[in-house]
Design a protein around this motif. Sequence first.
Motif, PDB file in Angstrom:
ATOM      1  N   VAL A 374       0.842  -1.194   0.000  1.00 21.92           N
ATOM      2  CA  VAL A 374       0.000   0.000   0.000  1.00 21.92           C
ATOM      3  C   VAL A 374       0.882   1.251   0.000  1.00 21.92           C
ATOM      4  O   VAL A 374       2.075   1.173   0.284  1.00 21.92           O
ATOM      5  N   PRO A 375       0.303   2.406  -0.290  1.00 20.56           N
ATOM      6  CA  PRO A 375       1.031   3.657  -0.042  1.00 20.56           C
ATOM      7  C   PRO A 375       1.162   3.880   1.463  1.00 20.56           C
ATOM      8  O   PRO A 375       0.223   3.601   2.218  1.00 20.56           O
ATOM      9  N   ILE A 376       2.315   4.347   1.900  1.00 23.68           N
ATOM     10  CA  ILE A 376       2.535   4.691   3.304  1.00 23.68           C
ATOM     11  C   ILE A 376       3.262   6.029   3.348  1.00 23.68           C
ATOM     12  O   ILE A 376       4.195   6.267   2.577  1.00 23.68           O
ATOM     13  N   ILE A 377       2.887   6.888   4.275  1.00 26.55           N
ATOM     14  CA  ILE A 377       3.341   8.274   4.259  1.00 26.55           C
ATOM     15  C   ILE A 377       4.858   8.418   4.397  1.00 26.55           C
ATOM     16  O   ILE A 377       5.456   9.314   3.810  1.00 26.55           O
ATOM     17  N   TYR A 378       5.522   7.541   5.155  1.00 25.77           N
ATOM     18  CA  TYR A 378       6.968   7.715   5.303  1.00 25.77           C
ATOM     19  C   TYR A 378       7.722   7.357   4.034  1.00 25.77           C
ATOM     20  O   TYR A 378       8.826   7.859   3.805  1.00 25.77           O
ATOM     21  N   ALA A 379       7.150   6.514   3.177  1.00 25.50           N
ATOM     22  CA  ALA A 379       7.768   6.272   1.866  1.00 25.50           C
ATOM     23  C   ALA A 379       7.804   7.568   1.073  1.00 25.50           C
ATOM     24  O   ALA A 379       8.820   7.912   0.451  1.00 25.50           O
ATOM     25  N   ASP A 380       6.708   8.312   1.104  1.00 24.72           N
ATOM     26  CA  ASP A 380       6.630   9.582   0.381  1.00 24.72           C
ATOM     27  C   ASP A 380       7.580  10.619   0.971  1.00 24.72           C
ATOM     28  O   ASP A 380       8.230  11.384   0.242  1.00 24.72           O
ATOM     29  N   TYR A 381       7.688  10.657   2.297  1.00 25.34           N
ATOM     30  CA  TYR A 381       8.556  11.630   2.960  1.00 25.34           C
ATOM     31  C   TYR A 381      10.013  11.454   2.531  1.00 25.34           C
ATOM     32  O   TYR A 381      10.680  12.413   2.109  1.00 25.34           O
ATOM     33  N   TYR A 382      10.518  10.225   2.630  1.00 19.31           N
ATOM     34  CA  TYR A 382      11.933  10.013   2.300  1.00 19.31           C
ATOM     35  C   TYR A 382      12.179  10.075   0.795  1.00 19.31           C
ATOM     36  O   TYR A 382      13.284  10.406   0.359  1.00 19.31           O
ATOM     37  N   TYR A 383      11.155   9.804   0.016  1.00 17.24           N
ATOM     38  CA  TYR A 383      11.232   9.995  -1.441  1.00 17.24           C
ATOM     39  C   TYR A 383      11.457  11.473  -1.762  1.00 17.24           C
ATOM     40  O   TYR A 383      12.356  11.822  -2.552  1.00 17.24           O
ATOM     41  N   LEU A 384      10.673  12.350  -1.148  1.00 16.34           N
ATOM     42  CA  LEU A 384      10.859  13.779  -1.389  1.00 16.34           C
ATOM     43  C   LEU A 384      12.202  14.265  -0.865  1.00 16.34           C
ATOM     44  O   LEU A 384      12.861  15.095  -1.499  1.00 16.34           O
ATOM     45  N   GLU A 385      12.617  13.759   0.287  1.00 17.45           N
ATOM     46  CA  GLU A 385      13.934  14.140   0.802  1.00 17.45           C
ATOM     47  C   GLU A 385      15.032  13.707  -0.163  1.00 17.45           C
ATOM     48  O   GLU A 385      15.979  14.461  -0.434  1.00 17.45           O
ATOM     49  N   ALA A 386      14.906  12.501  -0.711  1.00 21.23           N
ATOM     50  CA  ALA A 386      15.894  12.020  -1.686  1.00 21.23           C
ATOM     51  C   ALA A 386      15.894  12.901  -2.934  1.00 21.23           C
ATOM     52  O   ALA A 386      16.968  13.230  -3.470  1.00 21.23           O
ATOM     53  N   LEU A 387      14.723  13.297  -3.405  1.00 20.64           N
ATOM     54  CA  LEU A 387      14.639  14.171  -4.578  1.00 20.64           C
ATOM     55  C   LEU A 387      15.312  15.517  -4.307  1.00 20.64           C
ATOM     56  O   LEU A 387      16.003  16.061  -5.177  1.00 20.64           O
ATOM     57  N   LEU A 388      15.101  16.061  -3.116  1.00 26.54           N
ATOM     58  CA  LEU A 388      15.763  17.318  -2.766  1.00 26.54           C
ATOM     59  C   LEU A 388      17.279  17.162  -2.765  1.00 26.54           C
ATOM     60  O   LEU A 388      18.012  18.025  -3.266  1.00 26.54           O
TER      61      LEU A 388
END
Length: 408
Positions: A374-388
């Motif tokens: 499933v989607p989980i919020i911490y996956a999205d958080y560290y994804y955005l941090e990695a993109l930054l």
Amino acid sequence: MKIKFALPVLLLQALTYNSFAQKGNAKAFSFAEHQTDVLLQETEKAKAVATKPGVFSPRSINPDGSLILVNSKDWCSGFFPGEMWFLYEYSGNANWKTKAEPFTTTMEAEQTNGGTHDMGFKVYCSVGNAYRLTHDAHYKDVIIQSAKTLCTRFNPTVGCIKSWDNRKEWKYPVIIDNMMNLELLFEATKLTGDSSFYKIAVTHANTTMKNHFRADYSSYHVIDYDPETGKVMHKQTHQGFADESAWARGQAWGLYGYTMCYRETGDKAYLQQAENIAKFIFSNPNMTKDLVPYWDYNDTAIPNVPRDASAASIMASALYELSACSENGKNYKNTADKIIKSLNDNYQTKPDSTHGFLLLHSTGHKPAKSEIDVPIIYADYYYLEALLRQKRLADNKPVINTTGALKN
């Protein structure tokens, strides 16, 4: 002739790849801004019909497709406000700051909650990012108080911060995830000049390095200590396939945690530990071709098991930082780029779908049959941090933005 043109050709290839990475990065952020607006709208709808008190922050999706909201006590509560601060950092658009602020204010209640080790996840991912980008003195005070509260869970005999309370099966459990909460303590020392926070963080990191890792640098999930003597009583992998297995997200927490500890201390033992963990992960025969791992590297049903995009996001973010401080930096950056490309190409949700989450195919706690694929919020958080971090490296800036507040 081949020798003469080899360097220009390689340079051209590198520039071309970097150009593709930058375009993918910009596209991913555009997608993230759109989806996060969707998630904000969906969150308000879910709050309006919620039966549980105090829920405000999205975590995941129920089997029936409904949005899961949590209150500030949940360990995942700080990630969504952190995401909005990341979007503010990327775009400079003050609207994201405005949207992040009320969520961040709600998280401030956790600064005195001594019943949890997750102070870093909850407060530092929300209030910590807010302070980093605004230098608001109020946020500084919350960080310091949160660090003081976290320190009340430290047992000097054990040499670690206790993870969980009220668990009959353990006396003094310490989980590998706890490495992620040490950044809050390092920050508190920088903000106050009080070295006690730093010393607790280093002691915890050293004890974990001694007891959590196997000879191949894979990690157990839980070490249970005798709080009276500090002796190791049990070694387990509670959220993994088996006690002696390598739970994917646990390996990612270790990689990220020791990379961060090297940044904060300059102790090369932490750099070596991070590099050894990376070697275990990326030389593992069960690592997938797209570098988004199975939920546990030792599940005997591989390849017919769930992936964990959250582990991939955490690894990518850690590798970008590791690339800036290691002699093997080029390989680490290339590996991180490959992970991000895989996530962008094959794990993103469809626009306007999944209530506004960014990534599919994460696994929370498979043995408990909780949050699987499933989607989980911490996956999205560290994804955005990695993109930054990817963008900062492409812009020839330090991988970690600690330079000060944004100006609007």
